[in-house]
Design an enzyme around this catalytic site. Structure first.
Site, mmCIF file in Angstrom:
data_model
loop_
_atom_site.group_PDB
_atom_site.id
_atom_site.type_symbol
_atom_site.label_atom_id
_atom_site.label_comp_id
_atom_site.label_asym_id
_atom_site.label_seq_id
_atom_site.Cartn_x
_atom_site.Cartn_y
_atom_site.Cartn_z
ATOM 1 N N ASP A 43 29.091 115.729 16.572
ATOM 2 C CA ASP A 43 28.980 114.756 17.666
ATOM 3 C C ASP A 43 28.766 115.492 18.988
ATOM 4 O O ASP A 43 29.540 115.348 19.936
ATOM 5 C CB ASP A 43 30.242 113.891 17.727
ATOM 6 N N LYS A 45 46.141 114.018 23.188
ATOM 7 C CA LYS A 45 45.236 112.994 22.703
ATOM 8 C C LYS A 45 45.795 112.340 21.444
ATOM 9 O O LYS A 45 46.283 113.017 20.535
ATOM 10 C CB LYS A 45 43.878 113.637 22.397
ATOM 11 N N GLY A 57 42.060 109.764 30.143
ATOM 12 C CA GLY A 57 40.888 109.409 29.356
ATOM 13 C C GLY A 57 41.222 108.319 28.352
ATOM 14 O O GLY A 57 42.381 108.102 27.995
ATOM 15 N N GLY A 75 39.163 106.068 24.891
ATOM 16 C CA GLY A 75 37.983 105.825 24.069
ATOM 17 C C GLY A 75 38.349 105.057 22.824
ATOM 18 O O GLY A 75 39.434 104.479 22.717
ATOM 19 N N VAL A 134 44.129 109.507 26.246
ATOM 20 C CA VAL A 134 44.425 110.910 26.490
ATOM 21 C C VAL A 134 45.335 110.984 27.708
ATOM 22 O O VAL A 134 45.038 110.393 28.750
ATOM 23 C CB VAL A 134 43.143 111.744 26.740
#
Length: 764
Positions: free
Chosen positions: A584, A487, A466, A468, A473
């Protein structure tokens, strides 16, 4: 004696006790004999010490003169191998089995059928002053909608005898789809006096699919702990409150109750199915723990002669007063049976430490030492030509001059290397302190990893799963082969240090099946790295719209995702000491494991709501596609902001249309208006064609509309959202059952009791 010697002696005693307790727990006297290097006696000379496979140590015994009063054991040779039973003491120690029929709409009880049986002995631990017995499982089984059969096992222990049911080592367990198990104690012959009555409730509300093997959490299985201050338990039974009439008795006809040794019973979902599935599997009974003591008399004061009949007859033994009487123990560095002459024997520590690594730690004597046994302990001295404390590994020898020169040169090289390394170590220490290491190292439930360990776990950060705005990650694998997600967090400066520490502490304390579990962190880096449990299917957003898209997602799977996600958020809002808001909530922050169990994740914007203080914040930044309009207007994030974001997630789940933000908020507005016009089905995922499934989605859509109210005060809270979705899930299960027998009987779209109650309350 020095403090160091006292500490070492205390540590020895703790480890020895753990080994002795293990030997007693397993019932293997061979283990006890191995500790001393020989087989110690366990009973008086000339007395039998075995009944079949069960050891019978004094003060227990089977023959005349081989037991103290109240400790007689009967060996029944009709079994193969023979089995041991506690003597009935003139009809004062036994189990009474009672069968009773319940009939009619109100389940009125019929005349009970009683029969008595002896109490079977499993094993005895003299060291712990405990005996384990088999106690029968109580049950109540429905044979029809108007008939049930109850079977109860009353355990009677002689009130004046040596035995008490242990309130610390036993628990009350109930098993069933709908059962309230109750422990009744201290009843009289009429069985009406109930002095002590703990209970627990298990209720699946007809949803057997919610059970989980191994968990006694109130869904198929429940447990009640008996407080240590419980009354002196000599008589007890596991029974039931009247909850016999329930739907679904055909698939789960029986409920069970048992007083059982703590942690012995491991719940298994097959125990819920079939007639007497559990009591049949445990026909012999379940283990319960009895404390025993010498009831007549107390320990003699120091310096006084023991009274006649004093039980602690072995040398090197001690006496300890209990609530009703006293018990005997062997002294430190001795083991055996303190109730018989010469029963406590010296432990040969030097022979013993050769048998295992654990025993070498218990009785240390390092390679440069020579171990020699003595009565009541052992000695460890340095080898000839050496000096120091061998028991601590501090033996040293005199070096010749050439050796000293070599050592000096080696020391110079080592110092040079250490100087190079010290700079790197200081850098790691600075990161560690900057990221809150001194505080976080004392936090429970979280492991602090070294940077080198994470490099090994991630195979040198090879597999990225992952990416972002926060960073990347990585996939990792722990030593036990468990996959984890690692992460990179935000960079922590001194102004954010306390906030970061608080967030890690909050996450480490959250233990819920629908919240991603924080396992640990690495603080020896510029930006700390957080270690989470791994979700095999990625995020809900990936499954609905992304690279991991699944074309057909059944409605019951979508309902399970909705219910689990709501449970996780409701837990965050109310199930911890200080309430929390996520900040969130979106489909990308709801992860799915390989069984589609949802786990709320990404707490980068989570904030602790300290009760009594302002809830305003200027630092929360969420996804505009899901963010509460109130936050956009006033900069206020509340738990109702999480409810709004979850309402958008529900829309995505039922429509399979990704949320899109514009100034008019047309994504939400168009769906809400369609729902009010009873046209919401026009937005639903076209892959759903069954009328029954569409009705279920309409009900979920109504819950979503309640979450998306412009006024936060009019929105449901997360607990209410969870309850509404659970009700829909229940209707889904009922719908599936009814359609299997009667065709497509679609549920009514407005049949959500909690939602209707909320609307009525607003109107009033």
């Amino acid at each position: 004696m020095s403090r160091a010697s006292q500490s070492h002696s205390h540590s020895q005693m703790k480890l020895l006790l753990s080994i002795l307790l293990l030997a007693a727990e397993t019932g293997h006297e061979q283990t006890m004999g191995a500790i001393a290097g020989q087989q110690p006696p366990i009973t008086r000379e000339g007395c039998p010490d075995k009944c079949g496979e069960t050891s019978i140590p004094f003060p227990f015994g089977m023959a005349r003169g081989c037991f103290r009063p109240g400790f007689q054991v009967v060996c029944n040779h009709s079994f193969r191998p023979p089995r041991a039973f506690l003597a009935d003491n003139g009809g004062r120690t036994y189990q009474r089995m009672m069968d009773q029929n319940y009939t009619g709409p109100s389940f009125r009880p019929g005349e009970p059928l009683r029969r008595n049986k002896a109490v079977e002995l499993i094993d005895v631990s003299v060291d712990k002053s405990e005996a384990r017995i088999y106690t029968a499982v109580s049950s109540i089984c429905s044979t029809s909608g108007t008939h049930a059969v109850g079977r109860y096992a009353f355990t009677y222990l002689d009130k004046a005898g040596p035995f008490l049911a242990s309130p610390v080592r036993n628990v009350l367990v109930g098993v069933g789809a709908r059962v309230e198990a109750t422990m009744v104690s201290s009843f009289g012959e009429t069985e009406k006096a109930m002095a002590y009555r703990p209970s627990c409730l298990s209720d699946l509300v007809g949803n057997l699919q919610f059970t989980t093997d191994g968990e006694c959490s109130g869904r198929g299985c429940c447990v009640a702990v008996l407080p240590p201050e419980a009354p002196l338990l000599t008589r007890f039974v596991a029974g039931f409150r009247p909850r016999h009439r329930r739907p679904g008795w055909e698939s789960s006809p029986c409920s069970y109750g048992m007083v059982v040794q703590s942690s012995w019973y491991n719940f298994s979902t097959p125990d819920l199915y079939g007639y007497e599935a559990l009591s049949g599997r445990l026909a012999r009974g379940v283990p319960a723990v009895l404390d025993f003591a010498i009831r007549k008399g107390r320990c003699p004061p120091d310096g006084q002669q023991p009274p006649a009949g004093y039980a602690c007859v072995s040398g090197n033994s001690s006496c300890s007063n209990e609530a009703r009487g006293y018990v005997c123990k062997c002294s430190e560095h001795y083991h055996g049976n303190p109730y018989i002459t010469n029963g406590c024997q010296d432990v040969d520590e030097c022979k013993l430490r050769k048998q295992s690594h654990e025993l070498r730690l218990l009785y240390p004597c390092y390679d440069d030492g020579i171990c020699s046994n003595r009565v009541g302990g052992y000695d460890c001295r340095c080898k000839p030509g050496m000096k120091g404390a061998a028991i601590k590994g501090h033996c040293t020898e005199k070096f010749p001059l050439p050796a000293k020169v070599v050592v000096g040169i080696a020391a110079f090289i080592v110092v040079s290397v250490l100087m190079v390394m010290s700079h790197q170590l200081l850098k790691l220490k600075r990161f560690y302190e900057q990221n809150g290491g001194p505080v976080l190292k004392g936090v429970k439930n979280i492991r602090i990893y070294r940077r080198k360990q994470l490099k090994q776990i991630t195979n040198n950060y090879r597999h990225i799963i992952g990416e972002g705005h926060f960073g990347k990650v990585y996939m990792g694998t722990l030593e036990d082969k468990q996959h984890v997600a690692i992460k990179i967090s935000i960079k922590v400066d001194k102004d954010m240090k306390k906030e970061f520490i608080d967030e890690v502490i909050i996450q480490s304390g959250m233990r819920h099946k629908n919240i991603v579990r924080l396992l640990g962190c690495c603080l020896e880096v510029d930006a700390p790295m957080l270690v989470y449990e791994y979700a095999a299917r990625g995020s809900l957003h990936d499954v609905l719209f992304g690279l991991r898209r699944i074309d057909i997602i059944p409605v019951h799977t979508r309902l399970g995702i909705a219910v689990g996600s709501a449970e996780g958020l409701a837990y965050m809002h109310s199930a911890v000491e200080s309430t929390i808001r996520h900040g969130d909530v979106k489909s990308a922050n709801i992860l799915l494991d390989d069984k589609f169990i949802p786990k709320v994740s990404d707490f980068g914007t989570t904030r602790l709501l300290v009760r009594g203080k302002s809830v305003k914040t200027e630092r929360v930044v969420g996804d505009l596609n899901y963010i509460d309009p109130i936050y956009m207007e006033h900069g206020v994030v509340t738990q109702k902001s999480d409810v709004y974001g979850f309402g958008v997630v529900l829309m995505e789940l039922i429509t399979r249309r990704p949320a899109i933000h514009d100034d008019r908020r047309s994504y939400v507005a168009s769906f809400v208006q369609a729902s009010l016009d009873k046209q919401a089905r026009n937005f639903f995922d076209q892959a759903i064609t069954s009328e029954g499934d569409i009705k279920l989605l309409e009900m979920v859509g109504e819950v979503a509309v309640e979450c998306l109210k412009p006024n936060p005060e009019e929105r449901l809270d997360m607990k209410q959202v969870e309850q509404c979705l659970v009700q829909i899930m229940g209707q889904s299960a009922q719908h599936a059952q009814e359609t299997s027998y009667h065709g497509d009987l679609s549920p009514a779209p407005d049949d959500i009791p909690l939602l209707k109650e909320t609307r009525i309350a607003r109107m009033q």
